[in-house]
Design an enzyme around this catalytic site. Structure first.
Site, PDB file in Angstrom:
ATOM      1  CG  ASP A 177      -2.079   0.956   1.067  1.00 15.97           C
ATOM      2  OD1 ASP A 177      -3.216   0.492   0.912  1.00 15.97           O
ATOM      3  OD2 ASP A 177      -1.850   2.193   1.075  1.00 15.97           O
TER       4      ASP A 177
ATOM      5  CG  ASN B 170     -12.105  -0.418   3.936  1.00 16.17           C
ATOM      6  OD1 ASN B 170     -12.442  -0.867   5.022  1.00 16.17           O
ATOM      7  ND2 ASN B 170     -10.926   0.147   3.730  1.00 16.17           N
TER       8      ASN B 170
ATOM      9  CB  THR C 110     -10.733   5.483  -1.473  1.00 15.27           C
ATOM     10  OG1 THR C 110      -9.604   4.616  -1.328  1.00 15.27           O
ATOM     11  CG2 THR C 110     -11.131   6.026  -0.117  1.00 15.27           C
TER      12      THR C 110
ATOM     13  CG  HIS D 155      -9.964  -3.599  -9.066  1.00 16.62           C
ATOM     14  ND1 HIS D 155      -9.632  -3.750 -10.410  1.00 16.62           N
ATOM     15  CD2 HIS D 155      -9.651  -4.788  -8.489  1.00 16.62           C
ATOM     16  CE1 HIS D 155      -9.146  -4.970 -10.621  1.00 16.62           C
ATOM     17  NE2 HIS D 155      -9.147  -5.623  -9.465  1.00 16.62           N
TER      18      HIS D 155
ATOM     19  CG  HIS E 294      -8.994  -2.928  -2.506  1.00 14.85           C
ATOM     20  ND1 HIS E 294      -9.935  -2.215  -3.204  1.00 14.85           N
ATOM     21  CD2 HIS E 294      -8.755  -2.209  -1.375  1.00 14.85           C
ATOM     22  CE1 HIS E 294     -10.240  -1.116  -2.544  1.00 14.85           C
ATOM     23  NE2 HIS E 294      -9.542  -1.090  -1.410  1.00 14.85           N
TER      24      HIS E 294
ATOM     25  CG  HIS F  20      -6.865  -2.709   3.086  1.00 14.25           C
ATOM     26  ND1 HIS F  20      -6.115  -1.616   2.713  1.00 14.25           N
ATOM     27  CD2 HIS F  20      -8.127  -2.463   2.635  1.00 14.25           C
ATOM     28  CE1 HIS F  20      -6.890  -0.746   2.078  1.00 14.25           C
ATOM     29  NE2 HIS F  20      -8.120  -1.239   2.017  1.00 14.25           N
TER      30      HIS F  20
HETATM   31  P1  AMP Z   1      -9.728   1.538   0.209  1.00 15.89           P
HETATM   32  O1  AMP Z   1      -9.707   2.854   0.927  1.00 15.89           O
HETATM   33  O2  AMP Z   1     -10.172   0.373   1.048  1.00 15.89           O
HETATM   34  O3  AMP Z   1     -10.473   1.631  -1.101  1.00 15.89           O
HETATM   35  O4  AMP Z   1      -8.214   1.202  -0.124  1.00 15.89           O
HETATM   36  C1  AMP Z   1      -7.524   1.744  -1.196  1.00 15.89           C
HETATM   37  C2  AMP Z   1      -6.075   1.649  -0.822  1.00 15.89           C
HETATM   38  O5  AMP Z   1      -5.304   1.814  -1.977  1.00 15.89           O
HETATM   39  C3  AMP Z   1      -5.627   2.697   0.187  1.00 15.89           C
HETATM   40  O6  AMP Z   1      -5.089   2.068   1.343  1.00 15.89           O
HETATM   41  C4  AMP Z   1      -4.557   3.487  -0.584  1.00 15.89           C
HETATM   42  O7  AMP Z   1      -3.492   3.925   0.220  1.00 15.89           O
HETATM   43  C5  AMP Z   1      -4.120   2.484  -1.627  1.00 15.89           C
HETATM   44  N1  AMP Z   1      -3.565   3.048  -2.831  1.00 15.89           N
HETATM   45  C6  AMP Z   1      -4.045   4.059  -3.579  1.00 15.89           C
HETATM   46  N2  AMP Z   1      -3.264   4.296  -4.649  1.00 15.89           N
HETATM   47  C7  AMP Z   1      -2.235   3.412  -4.572  1.00 15.89           C
HETATM   48  C8  AMP Z   1      -1.087   3.145  -5.385  1.00 15.89           C
HETATM   49  N3  AMP Z   1      -0.820   3.838  -6.495  1.00 15.89           N
HETATM   50  N4  AMP Z   1      -0.234   2.153  -4.983  1.00 15.89           N
HETATM   51  C9  AMP Z   1      -0.482   1.451  -3.857  1.00 15.89           C
HETATM   52  N5  AMP Z   1      -1.578   1.635  -3.067  1.00 15.89           N
HETATM   53  C10 AMP Z   1      -2.430   2.610  -3.406  1.00 15.89           C
HETATM   54 ZN    ZN Z   2     -10.207  -2.556 -11.985  1.00 19.97          ZN
END
Ligand code: AMP
Ligand code: ZN
Length: 113
Positions: free
Chosen positions: A30, A86, A94, A97, A99, A101
């Site tokens: 992340d 989330n 946010t 797609h 995912h 954590h």
């Molecule tokens: P969420 O808030 O659950 O949608 O998680 C999205 C996650 O993606 C957050 O923890 C961000 O810090 C992470 N994120 C966003 N852009 C990038 C990136 N370019 N490389 C790695 N992680 C990212």
């Molecule tokens: Zn995607």
């Protein structure tokens, strides 16, 4: 999906630090880590969120959790870890797609915020 951040990361169009990869799953560090180890694990197909998991695509979810166990062994997470998804606006999602954590290498309080 053309306009999706994580699809671009999977395709290598946006750089990431790979932690694990197989035919179904890509995992990377992340960019804004919330624990000493914070890995984002994504399916290699575009699924918008946990609300879009179906009988047709749920194999990707199983493969994500297989990857969790492999990463835990790879990273020496004998003391434990947390896997978080989330979903949607109230869930704090946010990136649109699916995912998960993987957080580890510190004590993680419960309940989360
Ligand atoms: P969420 O808030 O659950 O949608 O998680 C999205 C996650 O993606 C957050 O923890 C961000 O810090 C992470 N994120 C966003 N852009 C990038 C990136 N370019 N490389 C790695 N992680 C990212
Ligand atoms: Zn995607």
């Amino acid at each position: 999906m053309e306009d999706c951040l994580f699809c671009k990361i999977i395709a290598g169009k946006i750089p990431s630090t790979k932690v694990y990869e197989d035919d179904y799953v890509y995992a990377f560090n992340d960019i804004d880590p919330q624990a000493p180890l914070h890995v984002v694990i994504v399916p290699k197909i575009h699924i918008k969120s946990a609300a879009e998991i179906t009988a047709e695509n749920s194999v990707y979810v199983a493969k994500i959790f297989e990857a969790v166990a492999k990463i835990a062994a790879q990273e020496g997470l004998e003391k434990g870890f947390r896997v978080v998804n989330n979903c949607g606006e109230d869930g704090g999602q946010t990136v649109g797609h699916l995912h998960y954590h993987l957080l580890a290498k510190r004590f993680l309080a419960w309940p989360p915020g």
